[in-house]
Design a protein around this motif. Structure first.
Motif, PDB file in Angstrom:
ATOM      1  N   ASP A   1       0.820  -1.217   0.000  1.00  0.00           N
ATOM      2  CA  ASP A   1       0.000   0.000   0.000  1.00  0.00           C
ATOM      3  C   ASP A   1       0.852   1.264   0.000  1.00  0.00           C
ATOM      4  OD1 ASP A   1      -2.327  -1.413  -0.066  1.00  0.00           O
ATOM      5  OD2 ASP A   1      -2.598  -1.412   2.109  1.00  0.00           O
ATOM      6  N   GLY A   2       1.992   1.204   0.715  1.00  0.00           N
ATOM      7  CA  GLY A   2       2.830   2.394   0.857  1.00  0.00           C
ATOM      8  C   GLY A   2       3.556   2.771  -0.418  1.00  0.00           C
ATOM      9  N   ALA A   3       4.008   1.785  -1.166  1.00  0.00           N
ATOM     10  CA  ALA A   3       4.732   2.067  -2.402  1.00  0.00           C
ATOM     11  C   ALA A   3       3.760   2.549  -3.479  1.00  0.00           C
ATOM     12  CB  ALA A   3       5.460   0.818  -2.880  1.00  0.00           C
ATOM     13  N   THR A   4       4.210   3.499  -4.278  1.00  0.00           N
ATOM     14  CA  THR A   4       3.368   3.984  -5.383  1.00  0.00           C
ATOM     15  C   THR A   4       4.211   3.987  -6.650  1.00  0.00           C
ATOM     16  OG1 THR A   4       4.013   6.292  -5.070  1.00  0.00           O
ATOM     17  CG2 THR A   4       2.092   5.517  -3.831  1.00  0.00           C
ATOM     18  N   VAL A   5       3.523   4.021  -7.786  1.00  0.00           N
ATOM     19  CA  VAL A   5       4.246   4.121  -9.064  1.00  0.00           C
ATOM     20  C   VAL A   5       5.120   5.378  -9.044  1.00  0.00           C
ATOM     21  CG1 VAL A   5       3.969   4.554 -11.535  1.00  0.00           C
ATOM     22  CG2 VAL A   5       2.630   2.750 -10.424  1.00  0.00           C
ATOM     23  N   ARG A   6       4.567   6.468  -8.442  1.00  0.00           N
ATOM     24  CA  ARG A   6       5.308   7.714  -8.381  1.00  0.00           C
ATOM     25  C   ARG A   6       6.582   7.577  -7.531  1.00  0.00           C
ATOM     26  NH1 ARG A   6       3.662  13.469  -8.273  1.00  0.00           N
ATOM     27  NH2 ARG A   6       1.549  12.791  -8.728  1.00  0.00           N
ATOM     28  N   SER A   7       6.453   6.915  -6.342  1.00  0.00           N
ATOM     29  CA  SER A   7       7.626   6.802  -5.463  1.00  0.00           C
ATOM     30  C   SER A   7       8.675   5.864  -6.068  1.00  0.00           C
ATOM     31  CB  SER A   7       7.209   6.336  -4.064  1.00  0.00           C
ATOM     32  OG  SER A   7       6.739   4.996  -4.078  1.00  0.00           O
ATOM     33  N   ILE A   8       8.206   4.843  -6.780  1.00  0.00           N
ATOM     34  CA  ILE A   8       9.137   3.927  -7.434  1.00  0.00           C
ATOM     35  C   ILE A   8       9.861   4.632  -8.584  1.00  0.00           C
ATOM     36  CG2 ILE A   8       9.276   1.816  -8.840  1.00  0.00           C
ATOM     37  CD1 ILE A   8       6.918   0.764  -7.013  1.00  0.00           C
ATOM     38  N   ALA A   9       9.107   5.426  -9.342  1.00  0.00           N
ATOM     39  CA  ALA A   9       9.708   6.188 -10.444  1.00  0.00           C
ATOM     40  C   ALA A   9      10.772   7.146  -9.912  1.00  0.00           C
ATOM     41  CB  ALA A   9       8.621   6.949 -11.208  1.00  0.00           C
ATOM     42  N   ALA A  10      10.423   7.850  -8.809  1.00  0.00           N
ATOM     43  CA  ALA A  10      11.370   8.809  -8.231  1.00  0.00           C
ATOM     44  C   ALA A  10      12.648   8.089  -7.795  1.00  0.00           C
ATOM     45  CB  ALA A  10      10.726   9.523  -7.040  1.00  0.00           C
ATOM     46  N   ARG A  11      12.479   6.909  -7.172  1.00  0.00           N
ATOM     47  CA  ARG A  11      13.628   6.153  -6.683  1.00  0.00           C
ATOM     48  C   ARG A  11      14.512   5.679  -7.848  1.00  0.00           C
ATOM     49  NH1 ARG A  11      14.657   2.479  -1.893  1.00  0.00           N
ATOM     50  NH2 ARG A  11      12.792   3.305  -0.877  1.00  0.00           N
ATOM     51  N   ALA A  12      13.862   5.367  -8.963  1.00  0.00           N
ATOM     52  CA  ALA A  12      14.609   4.895 -10.139  1.00  0.00           C
ATOM     53  C   ALA A  12      15.162   6.058 -10.962  1.00  0.00           C
ATOM     54  CB  ALA A  12      13.701   4.024 -11.016  1.00  0.00           C
ATOM     55  N   GLY A  13      14.745   7.276 -10.603  1.00  0.00           N
ATOM     56  CA  GLY A  13      15.213   8.446 -11.349  1.00  0.00           C
ATOM     57  C   GLY A  13      14.607   8.545 -12.738  1.00  0.00           C
ATOM     58  N   VAL A  14      13.363   8.071 -12.880  1.00  0.00           N
ATOM     59  CA  VAL A  14      12.684   8.173 -14.185  1.00  0.00           C
ATOM     60  C   VAL A  14      11.321   8.820 -13.970  1.00  0.00           C
ATOM     61  CG1 VAL A  14      13.840   6.099 -15.050  1.00  0.00           C
ATOM     62  CG2 VAL A  14      11.536   5.906 -14.050  1.00  0.00           C
ATOM     63  N   ASP A  15      10.644   9.104 -15.063  1.00  0.00           N
ATOM     64  CA  ASP A  15       9.317   9.693 -14.990  1.00  0.00           C
ATOM     65  C   ASP A  15       8.272   8.594 -14.748  1.00  0.00           C
ATOM     66  OD1 ASP A  15       8.065  12.485 -15.715  1.00  0.00           O
ATOM     67  OD2 ASP A  15       6.732  10.924 -16.534  1.00  0.00           O
ATOM     68  N   SER A  16       7.199   8.931 -13.971  1.00  0.00           N
ATOM     69  CA  SER A  16       6.125   7.959 -13.738  1.00  0.00           C
ATOM     70  C   SER A  16       5.570   7.394 -15.047  1.00  0.00           C
ATOM     71  CB  SER A  16       4.965   8.602 -12.958  1.00  0.00           C
ATOM     72  OG  SER A  16       5.371   8.975 -11.678  1.00  0.00           O
ATOM     73  N   ALA A  17       5.496   8.259 -16.046  1.00  0.00           N
ATOM     74  CA  ALA A  17       4.929   7.813 -17.327  1.00  0.00           C
ATOM     75  C   ALA A  17       5.736   6.665 -17.930  1.00  0.00           C
ATOM     76  CB  ALA A  17       4.877   8.996 -18.307  1.00  0.00           C
ATOM     77  N   LEU A  18       7.060   6.685 -17.674  1.00  0.00           N
ATOM     78  CA  LEU A  18       7.904   5.613 -18.211  1.00  0.00           C
ATOM     79  C   LEU A  18       7.607   4.288 -17.497  1.00  0.00           C
ATOM     80  CD1 LEU A  18      10.209   5.271 -20.337  1.00  0.00           C
ATOM     81  CD2 LEU A  18      11.815   5.384 -18.413  1.00  0.00           C
ATOM     82  N   VAL A  19       7.334   4.377 -16.190  1.00  0.00           N
ATOM     83  CA  VAL A  19       6.975   3.171 -15.428  1.00  0.00           C
ATOM     84  C   VAL A  19       5.681   2.582 -15.979  1.00  0.00           C
ATOM     85  CG1 VAL A  19       6.371   2.242 -13.165  1.00  0.00           C
ATOM     86  CG2 VAL A  19       8.141   4.014 -13.342  1.00  0.00           C
ATOM     87  N   HIS A  20       4.675   3.445 -16.171  1.00  0.00           N
ATOM     88  CA  HIS A  20       3.402   2.977 -16.739  1.00  0.00           C
ATOM     89  C   HIS A  20       3.615   2.406 -18.135  1.00  0.00           C
ATOM     90  CE1 HIS A  20       0.714   4.171 -13.557  1.00  0.00           C
ATOM     91  NE2 HIS A  20       1.187   5.414 -13.543  1.00  0.00           N
ATOM     92  N   HIS A  21       4.478   3.052 -18.898  1.00  0.00           N
ATOM     93  CA  HIS A  21       4.741   2.604 -20.256  1.00  0.00           C
ATOM     94  C   HIS A  21       5.332   1.188 -20.269  1.00  0.00           C
ATOM     95  CE1 HIS A  21       6.111   2.553 -24.420  1.00  0.00           C
ATOM     96  NE2 HIS A  21       7.329   2.307 -23.987  1.00  0.00           N
ATOM     97  N   TYR A  22       6.316   0.961 -19.386  1.00  0.00           N
ATOM     98  CA  TYR A  22       6.963  -0.360 -19.368  1.00  0.00           C
ATOM     99  C   TYR A  22       6.119  -1.433 -18.689  1.00  0.00           C
ATOM    100  CZ  TYR A  22      11.588   1.172 -20.983  1.00  0.00           C
ATOM    101  OH  TYR A  22      12.631   1.640 -21.720  1.00  0.00           O
ATOM    102  N   PHE A  23       5.422  -1.063 -17.562  1.00  0.00           N
ATOM    103  CA  PHE A  23       4.846  -2.101 -16.708  1.00  0.00           C
ATOM    104  C   PHE A  23       3.345  -2.016 -16.502  1.00  0.00           C
ATOM    105  CE2 PHE A  23       9.296  -1.639 -15.411  1.00  0.00           C
ATOM    106  CZ  PHE A  23       9.729  -2.937 -15.596  1.00  0.00           C
ATOM    107  N   GLY A  24       2.712  -0.899 -16.876  1.00  0.00           N
ATOM    108  CA  GLY A  24       1.270  -0.794 -16.631  1.00  0.00           C
ATOM    109  C   GLY A  24       0.988  -0.338 -15.216  1.00  0.00           C
ATOM    110  N   THR A  25       0.171  -1.128 -14.470  1.00  0.00           N
ATOM    111  CA  THR A  25      -0.280  -0.707 -13.151  1.00  0.00           C
ATOM    112  C   THR A  25       0.704  -1.126 -12.049  1.00  0.00           C
ATOM    113  OG1 THR A  25      -1.392  -2.781 -12.727  1.00  0.00           O
ATOM    114  CG2 THR A  25      -2.656  -1.090 -13.903  1.00  0.00           C
TER     115      THR A  25
END
Lengths: 198, 198
Positions: A37-61
């Motif tokens: 619950d605590g992790a979000t696509v946004r927090s994961i993107a920030a940690r990876a140093g990429v944009d959230s949109a790229l996370v959605h692009h590669y992995f979806g939800t």
């Protein structure tokens, strides 16, 4: 939950398989630290140093990303709604057959057992499994039922499914560990059916 | 499973509370290393440097010693046969009420959760819980049933009991974690009843 990362190349990532691997690594760390619950696509993107949109692009939800991060090719968020939407009289049997037939696949069993051991063994990682089960299994079953006590019904299903996986694949209690899938479906299917609809 | 031992007095033990503490310490180590089936009263006595007769004198059977070693004042080896021997129509409800009312006691819950986390989290200690459940819970239920598939029936009961304890007290899935004992007994009792007698 363990992750062998390839050594980072020097300089900034140039996208492609490099970004993909960084996102997976960030997801493993972020889910491990904050739970599902605590992790979000946004927090994961920030940690990876990429944009959230790229996370959605590669992995979806987030559910897609979780399946990828724990390495289990199992998608209850996709499969369970389909199972629950089918003919009502055999939902219980279809559900437990789906779980057991999935776990009979060696790669799913190996990683599933590791996930159970890790999540239950450590207070820190318990919210990871609990959150995933709540949102993607219990929540989706409850939504499909649409009755007032749907959440309790769905968690009772989760309790029997979790207990069966635990005794068969982790504790390996005899003879539940060696019983045939058909035998277990015939005995446990009506339990799930009763929890859901009785 | 953790054990805070009092510092050893110098010189040879002189029996009494000293021997008792040494036996408990040896039991914790021996159960932890060999699992429930592997450890014996004889091996625990040898490890403690006392005679087997002294272990029996202080603690009775291996099941007694285990309850003492893990610090859980819960005796399925004594209580379960009594529950199963009572009026047949409500065995399922009596069994799950016994488990849940036991786990509502803070000291049992605290140590029970610790035992589950430890036993499931580590491959080394899994046989401890699995062996205890097999011998003292499943074995005794199966013996009381006396039908050909009694062992499978009893392990199915164990799977639902374990899954309920796991989801309610370890994963704390909502709303199973906050449901009343009476509600859970009414919903889960018939499951155990069906596994045992249907």
């Amino acid at each position: 939950m363990t992750e062998h990362r390839t050594p980072r190349r020097r300089g900034r990532p140039r996208g492609g398989s490099d970004s993909r691997a960084r996102i997976i690594g960030a997801a493993v760390d972020d889910f491990g630290e904050k739970g599902y619950d605590g992790a979000t696509v946004r927090s994961i993107a920030a940690r990876a140093g990429v944009d959230s949109a790229l996370v959605h692009h590669y992995f979806g939800t987030k559910a897609d990303l979780f399946a990828e991060a724990v390495g289990i090719p199992l998608r209850p968020d996709v499969d369970v709604p389909r199972i629950v939407a089918g003919p009502r009289a055999e939902v219980g049997e279809r559900l437990i057959r789906y779980v057991l037939e999935s776990f009979e696949q060696p790669e799913i069993q190996r990683r599933g057992v590791m996930l159970m051991r890790t999540a239950i063994g450590s207070r820190l990682t318990t919210p990871l499994l609990a959150g995933f089960l709540s949102r993607e299994l219990v929540g989706r079953i409850a939504a499909a039922l649409g009755v007032p006590d749907a959440e309790l019904r769905a968690t009772l299903v989760a309790s029997q499914v979790a207990g069966l996986l635990l005794t068969r694949y982790v504790l390996k209690l005899s003879p539940i560990a060696t019983a045939s899938i058909d035998d277990l479906v015939a005995r446990v299917g009506p339990t799930l059916q009763r929890y859901l609809f009785a």
